[in-house]
Design a protein around this motif. Structure first.
Motif, short mmCIF file in Angstrom:
data_model
loop_
_atom_site.label_atom_id
_atom_site.label_comp_id
_atom_site.label_asym_id
_atom_site.label_seq_id
_atom_site.Cartn_x
_atom_site.Cartn_y
_atom_site.Cartn_z
N GLU A 184 0.83 -1.20 0.00
CA GLU A 184 0.00 0.00 0.00
C GLU A 184 0.86 1.26 0.00
N THR A 185 1.93 1.22 0.77
CA THR A 185 2.83 2.37 0.81
C THR A 185 3.48 2.61 -0.55
N PHE A 186 3.87 1.51 -1.19
CA PHE A 186 4.50 1.63 -2.52
C PHE A 186 3.54 2.26 -3.53
N ASN A 187 2.32 1.76 -3.57
CA ASN A 187 1.36 2.26 -4.55
C ASN A 187 1.01 3.73 -4.31
N SER A 188 0.81 4.13 -3.04
CA SER A 188 0.48 5.53 -2.77
C SER A 188 1.66 6.45 -3.09
N SER A 189 2.87 5.98 -2.79
CA SER A 189 4.07 6.79 -3.09
C SER A 189 4.30 6.88 -4.59
N LEU A 190 4.01 5.79 -5.30
CA LEU A 190 4.17 5.81 -6.75
C LEU A 190 3.20 6.81 -7.39
N ALA A 191 1.98 6.86 -6.87
CA ALA A 191 1.01 7.84 -7.38
C ALA A 191 1.50 9.27 -7.11
N SER A 192 2.08 9.49 -5.94
CA SER A 192 2.63 10.82 -5.63
C SER A 192 3.82 11.14 -6.53
N LEU A 193 4.60 10.11 -6.84
CA LEU A 193 5.75 10.30 -7.71
C LEU A 193 5.31 10.73 -9.11
N ILE A 194 4.33 10.05 -9.65
CA ILE A 194 3.82 10.39 -10.98
C ILE A 194 3.27 11.82 -11.00
N SER A 195 2.55 12.17 -9.94
CA SER A 195 1.99 13.52 -9.87
C SER A 195 3.08 14.58 -9.78
N SER A 196 4.11 14.30 -8.98
CA SER A 196 5.20 15.28 -8.82
C SER A 196 6.00 15.44 -10.11
N VAL A 197 6.23 14.31 -10.79
CA VAL A 197 6.97 14.39 -12.06
C VAL A 197 6.15 15.16 -13.09
N THR A 198 4.86 14.92 -13.11
CA THR A 198 3.99 15.64 -14.06
C THR A 198 4.03 17.14 -13.81
N LYS A 199 4.10 17.52 -12.53
CA LYS A 199 4.15 18.94 -12.17
C LYS A 199 5.57 19.52 -12.28
N ASN A 200 6.50 18.68 -12.65
CA ASN A 200 7.90 19.11 -12.79
C ASN A 200 8.49 19.59 -11.44
N ASP A 201 8.06 18.90 -10.37
CA ASP A 201 8.53 19.23 -9.02
C ASP A 201 9.66 18.25 -8.66
N VAL A 202 10.88 18.74 -8.79
CA VAL A 202 12.03 17.86 -8.60
C VAL A 202 12.14 17.35 -7.17
N GLU A 203 12.03 18.28 -6.20
CA GLU A 203 12.22 17.88 -4.80
C GLU A 203 11.15 16.88 -4.35
N SER A 204 9.90 17.15 -4.67
CA SER A 204 8.82 16.24 -4.30
C SER A 204 8.98 14.89 -5.01
N SER A 205 9.48 14.95 -6.24
CA SER A 205 9.71 13.71 -6.98
C SER A 205 10.77 12.86 -6.30
N LYS A 206 11.83 13.50 -5.82
CA LYS A 206 12.89 12.75 -5.13
C LYS A 206 12.37 12.10 -3.86
N VAL A 207 11.58 12.87 -3.11
CA VAL A 207 11.03 12.31 -1.85
C VAL A 207 10.11 11.14 -2.14
N ALA A 208 9.22 11.29 -3.09
CA ALA A 208 8.26 10.23 -3.42
C ALA A 208 8.98 8.99 -3.95
N PHE A 209 10.03 9.22 -4.75
CA PHE A 209 10.77 8.07 -5.26
C PHE A 209 11.45 7.29 -4.14
N VAL A 210 12.06 7.99 -3.20
CA VAL A 210 12.74 7.30 -2.08
C VAL A 210 11.75 6.48 -1.27
N VAL A 211 10.57 7.03 -1.02
CA VAL A 211 9.55 6.29 -0.26
C VAL A 211 9.10 5.06 -1.03
#
Length: 232
Positions: A184-211
């Motif tokens: 569940e943690t993986f799937n929710s973090s992956l969704a956040s990662l996709i959203s952050s990458v779409t928004k071109n948010d580098v820092e949020s993308s890094k955090v979501a990827f690590v999680v």
């Protein structure tokens, strides 16, 4: 009536008292016979007292045997009490050992069953191996601040084939609550990662990827797949 009562009372008084009373009214010369009389009385009483003391019966053997029996029984009761305590402790310890042994058996049985499931899940392991490659490429792209390359691998949504296939493998190989929590943690973090990458948010993308990567790594450790997938 009073005279008769006095005469009756005098009959109960000992003779030495009457002698002493009469001697108190006589002269001092009459005291010598009274002293001799008293001394003679003491001499006569000493042997009588000694004889009574010497002739007093010794403690009966029945009493001694009874006392010994009580002491012996008391010692047996105390020993039995200690024995019961030791026996109870031994029983509790044996129960704990048996419970621990049963737990070891259950864990071993689950581990063998898990190994059997993993061994017969080549397709699911292939899905997970593809997930490892995808995460590796995404991580490199994000580390280089290349979010467009990361977006190309991600696919823009969680409905891509590689994400669906990964969840098929998760569903088949996850059994414990801890493993399901990591999924569940993986799937929710992956969704956040996709959203952050779409928004071109580098820092949020890094955090979501690590999680996401951490949750997947924990899941592979729990399931025992960490040594069967390349790149981890």
């Amino acid at each position: 009536m009073a005279t008769a009562f006095l005469s009756t009372a005098n009959s109960f008084l000992p003779s030495p008292l009457s002698s002493s009373t009469s001697s108190s009214c006589s002269s001092s010369s009459s005291l010598a016979p009274a002293s001799v009389y008293l001394n003679n009385q003491n001499v006569k009483r000493r042997p009588t007292l000694c004889k009574a003391f010497n002739e007093s019966p010794p403690p009966s053997r029945a009493l001694n045997k009874r006392g010994f029996s009580l002491c012996f029984i008391s010692s047996l009761v105390l020993a039995a009490g200690n024995g019961c305590s030791n026996a109870n402790a031994a029983i509790l310890e044996a129960d704990d050992d048996e419970e621990l042994l049963e737990k070891v058996k259950r864990d071993r049985k689950k581990r063998l069953e898990r190994q059997g499931v993993i061994s017969s899940s080549d397709r699911e392991k292939g899905y997970l191996q593809d997930l490892v490659y995808k995460l590796s490429k995404i991580g490199q792209a994000i580390d280089n601040n290349d979010l467009s390359a990361a977006s190309t691998v991600l696919g823009g949504s969680t409905d891509t084939d590689w994400v669906k296939n990964a969840n098929l493998a998760f569903s088949k190989l996850s059994s414990s609550p801890e493993e399901k929590t990591q999924v569940e943690t993986f799937n929710s973090s992956l969704a956040s990662l996709i959203s952050s990458v779409t928004k071109n948010d580098v820092e949020s993308s890094k955090v979501a990827f690590v999680v996401s990567a951490s949750a997947f790594e924990k899941w592979t450790t729990l399931t025992g797949l960490v040594g069967q997938l390349k790149g981890l």
